[in-house]
Design a protein around this motif. Sequence first.
Motif, PDB file in Angstrom:
ATOM      1  N   UNK A 123       0.823  -1.215   0.000  1.00 40.97           N
ATOM      2  CA  UNK A 123       0.000   0.000   0.000  1.00 40.97           C
ATOM      3  C   UNK A 123       0.849   1.253   0.000  1.00 40.97           C
ATOM      4  N   UNK A 124       1.815   1.325   0.892  1.00 39.08           N
ATOM      5  CA  UNK A 124       2.636   2.539   0.999  1.00 39.08           C
ATOM      6  C   UNK A 124       3.499   2.718  -0.253  1.00 39.08           C
ATOM      7  N   UNK A 125       3.876   1.615  -0.855  1.00 40.31           N
ATOM      8  CA  UNK A 125       4.648   1.685  -2.101  1.00 40.31           C
ATOM      9  C   UNK A 125       3.849   2.346  -3.214  1.00 40.31           C
ATOM     10  N   UNK A 126       2.589   1.927  -3.350  1.00 40.07           N
ATOM     11  CA  UNK A 126       1.712   2.510  -4.378  1.00 40.07           C
ATOM     12  C   UNK A 126       1.468   3.989  -4.086  1.00 40.07           C
ATOM     13  N   UNK A 127       1.169   4.285  -2.845  1.00 40.13           N
ATOM     14  CA  UNK A 127       0.860   5.669  -2.475  1.00 40.13           C
ATOM     15  C   UNK A 127       2.061   6.578  -2.754  1.00 40.13           C
ATOM     16  N   UNK A 128       3.253   6.101  -2.436  1.00 36.44           N
ATOM     17  CA  UNK A 128       4.448   6.926  -2.627  1.00 36.44           C
ATOM     18  C   UNK A 128       4.760   7.207  -4.092  1.00 36.44           C
ATOM     19  N   UNK A 129       4.404   6.270  -4.980  1.00 37.33           N
ATOM     20  CA  UNK A 129       4.577   6.525  -6.421  1.00 37.33           C
ATOM     21  C   UNK A 129       3.846   7.820  -6.784  1.00 37.33           C
ATOM     22  N   UNK A 130       2.641   7.975  -6.234  1.00 33.06           N
ATOM     23  CA  UNK A 130       1.804   9.131  -6.607  1.00 33.06           C
ATOM     24  C   UNK A 130       2.166  10.385  -5.814  1.00 33.06           C
ATOM     25  N   UNK A 131       2.537  10.247  -4.542  1.00 28.64           N
ATOM     26  CA  UNK A 131       2.967  11.446  -3.811  1.00 28.64           C
ATOM     27  C   UNK A 131       4.273  11.970  -4.403  1.00 28.64           C
ATOM     28  N   UNK A 132       5.130  11.064  -4.863  1.00 26.18           N
ATOM     29  CA  UNK A 132       6.360  11.499  -5.543  1.00 26.18           C
ATOM     30  C   UNK A 132       6.012  12.296  -6.794  1.00 26.18           C
ATOM     31  N   UNK A 170       3.154  13.858  -7.634  1.00 30.15           N
ATOM     32  CA  UNK A 170       2.347  15.080  -7.518  1.00 30.15           C
ATOM     33  C   UNK A 170       2.797  15.992  -6.382  1.00 30.15           C
ATOM     34  N   UNK A 171       3.475  15.427  -5.384  1.00 27.64           N
ATOM     35  CA  UNK A 171       3.913  16.249  -4.257  1.00 27.64           C
ATOM     36  C   UNK A 171       5.430  16.325  -4.150  1.00 27.64           C
ATOM     37  N   UNK A 172       6.124  15.553  -4.990  1.00 26.46           N
ATOM     38  CA  UNK A 172       7.581  15.594  -4.999  1.00 26.46           C
ATOM     39  C   UNK A 172       8.230  14.934  -3.799  1.00 26.46           C
ATOM     40  N   UNK A 173       7.516  14.063  -3.118  1.00 25.07           N
ATOM     41  CA  UNK A 173       8.091  13.379  -1.942  1.00 25.07           C
ATOM     42  C   UNK A 173       7.338  12.083  -1.646  1.00 25.07           C
ATOM     43  N   UNK A 174       7.966  11.224  -0.814  1.00 27.80           N
ATOM     44  CA  UNK A 174       7.279  10.011  -0.363  1.00 27.80           C
ATOM     45  C   UNK A 174       6.127  10.381   0.572  1.00 27.80           C
ATOM     46  N   UNK A 175       5.165   9.493   0.690  1.00 29.71           N
ATOM     47  CA  UNK A 175       4.119   9.671   1.702  1.00 29.71           C
ATOM     48  C   UNK A 175       4.724   9.430   3.081  1.00 29.71           C
ATOM     49  N   UNK A 176       4.264  10.176   4.058  1.00 28.86           N
ATOM     50  CA  UNK A 176       4.664   9.849   5.430  1.00 28.86           C
ATOM     51  C   UNK A 176       3.893   8.592   5.847  1.00 28.86           C
ATOM     52  N   UNK A 177       4.382   7.941   6.883  1.00 26.73           N
ATOM     53  CA  UNK A 177       3.690   6.730   7.340  1.00 26.73           C
ATOM     54  C   UNK A 177       2.265   7.031   7.752  1.00 26.73           C
ATOM     55  N   UNK A 178       2.082   8.196   8.373  1.00 24.19           N
ATOM     56  CA  UNK A 178       0.745   8.572   8.825  1.00 24.19           C
ATOM     57  C   UNK A 178      -0.195   8.826   7.644  1.00 24.19           C
TER      58      UNK A 178
END
Length: 259
Positions: free
Chosen positions: A73-82, A84-92
């Motif tokens: 889950x966090x892997x998928x989310x981080x692809x998109x935060x990278x 559109x937001x230029x960074x990994x998702x935080x754990x929270x």
Amino acid sequence: MSLTNKYELTHPLSPSLKERGSGGESFRAVFFDMDGVLFDSMPGHAFAWAKVMTEYGLPMKEVDAFVNEGRTGIGTISIFTQRYWGRDATEEEARELYRRKTIVFNEYMASRGGEAPEIPGAGAVLNKVRACGMKRVLVTGSAQQSLLTRLEQHYPGHFTADLMVTGDDVRYGKPNPEPYLMALKKAGVTANEALVVENAPLGVRAAVAAGIPTIAVNTGPLPNHLLMDEGATWLFPSMQTLADVWDILFAPASGQQNK
Ligand code: MG
């Protein structure tokens, strides 16, 4: 039944084992992915991913869920935060978004009878594998507690707790080879004695990285080449097609005797 490397296969998309085979070892185990291979759960996951990510300002289409299938889950989310937001998702952030995604997925399933249906032909493939004397091993990124109960309801007698690798067992998950390497250990077989059945490009990547000959079954909307480009040895359009040709694929070529 003993298997040699002398097989014939006439499926137009698939080379024979002789051409791309494993080097003569007998196959002793088949590793099955779950979502999109045993259960038709991917449309629900894709719907939930696209809806929730977009709500969070991360434009994601349903097809993106199929492209990223297999990631944590966090892997998928981080692809998109990278993206559109230029960074990994935080754990929270990841925890909150994934929690919401799970709710939407469960709502989607509840509106369609409660649970994902079986993939047509999956039971037939499992029966063929059992008839060949090969172990069946589940290798999934899913970590639902009720997983074995559900498998037993739909595919009775095929899976046991000691021959399963789930999201709870792994540190990295697909596309890292880790889950498939772990499956080899649990099954007590070498990479050349195993086969993988996968529907997702990243799942194929993980299996190929573990050195295991891989059967891709394209049960989703992605083009075939995404699965072949990751190194799948065989490609089938459905589990039923795989079941239909199993005896041809794993029957000794004419003139060969079982040892
Ligand atoms: Mg899958």
